[in-house]
Design a protein around this motif. Structure first.
Motif, mmCIF file in Angstrom:
data_model
loop_
_atom_site.group_PDB
_atom_site.id
_atom_site.type_symbol
_atom_site.label_atom_id
_atom_site.label_comp_id
_atom_site.label_asym_id
_atom_site.label_seq_id
_atom_site.Cartn_x
_atom_site.Cartn_y
_atom_site.Cartn_z
ATOM 1 N N MET A 1 20.393 51.631 89.225
ATOM 2 C CA MET A 1 20.161 52.759 88.217
ATOM 3 C C MET A 1 19.691 54.022 88.996
ATOM 4 O O MET A 1 18.757 53.917 89.785
ATOM 5 C CB MET A 1 19.470 52.423 87.074
ATOM 6 C CG MET A 1 18.915 53.471 86.129
ATOM 7 S SD MET A 1 17.858 52.775 85.139
ATOM 8 C CE MET A 1 17.279 54.362 84.404
ATOM 9 N N ASP A 2 20.210 55.121 88.685
ATOM 10 C CA ASP A 2 20.024 56.381 89.488
ATOM 11 C C ASP A 2 19.409 57.363 88.430
ATOM 12 O O ASP A 2 19.791 57.278 87.187
ATOM 13 C CB ASP A 2 21.197 57.095 89.974
ATOM 14 C CG ASP A 2 21.382 56.577 91.264
ATOM 15 O OD1 ASP A 2 21.129 55.399 91.559
ATOM 16 O OD2 ASP A 2 22.523 57.064 92.011
ATOM 17 N N VAL A 6 18.211 59.808 92.290
ATOM 18 C CA VAL A 6 17.302 58.780 92.792
ATOM 19 C C VAL A 6 17.759 57.397 92.689
ATOM 20 O O VAL A 6 17.553 57.029 91.445
ATOM 21 C CB VAL A 6 15.640 59.139 92.353
ATOM 22 C CG1 VAL A 6 14.971 58.186 93.277
ATOM 23 C CG2 VAL A 6 15.356 60.716 93.089
ATOM 24 N N ASP A 7 18.004 56.683 93.431
ATOM 25 C CA ASP A 7 18.280 55.208 93.319
ATOM 26 C C ASP A 7 17.001 54.500 93.234
ATOM 27 O O ASP A 7 16.401 54.582 94.086
ATOM 28 C CB ASP A 7 19.091 54.681 94.645
ATOM 29 C CG ASP A 7 19.427 53.236 94.503
ATOM 30 O OD1 ASP A 7 18.662 52.654 93.791
ATOM 31 O OD2 ASP A 7 20.393 52.849 94.874
ATOM 32 N N THR A 9 16.131 51.216 92.657
ATOM 33 C CA THR A 9 16.167 50.254 93.322
ATOM 34 C C THR A 9 15.641 50.473 94.896
ATOM 35 O O THR A 9 14.732 49.743 95.203
ATOM 36 C CB THR A 9 17.375 49.313 93.310
ATOM 37 O OG1 THR A 9 17.709 49.056 91.944
ATOM 38 C CG2 THR A 9 17.190 47.908 94.097
ATOM 39 N N LEU A 10 16.208 51.355 95.614
ATOM 40 C CA LEU A 10 15.882 51.709 96.754
ATOM 41 C C LEU A 10 14.609 52.154 97.007
ATOM 42 O O LEU A 10 13.745 52.015 97.740
ATOM 43 C CB LEU A 10 17.126 52.661 97.494
ATOM 44 C CG LEU A 10 16.768 53.167 98.940
ATOM 45 C CD1 LEU A 10 16.836 51.767 99.653
ATOM 46 C CD2 LEU A 10 17.926 54.081 99.174
#
Length: 77
Positions: A1-2, A6-7, A9-10
């Motif tokens: 999800m962004d 911004v990701d 998860t990352l």
């Protein structure tokens, strides 16, 4: 999800990695820079999270990142 580009998860993985490094012996300059970037990103996206569970999780992630950053923050004079 962004969110706002911004990701999430990352971002979660980045914070987890630097916090783990801090707990395992401390951060080097690069790690501190990553941690500060993550905190700034969290400061920007947490107010944009409208789903209660997601907002709660990322608020706690931000708090954890701030605690990990505390030893690397210069004292106020």
């Amino acid at each position: 999800m962004d969110v706002d580009g911004v990701d999430l998860t990352l971002l979660d993985a980045d914070v987890a990695g630097v916090v783990q490094s801090e707990l395992s012996g401390g951060l080097d300059g690069r790690g501190v820079a990553v941690l500060r970037r993550c905190i700034a990103t969290l400061d920007g996206i947490v107010p944009l999270l409208h789903e209660e569970y997601c907002a709660s999780c990322f608020s706690r992630l931000r708090a954890m990142a701030r605690v990990a950053a505390a030893p690397h923050t210069p004292a106020a004079t």
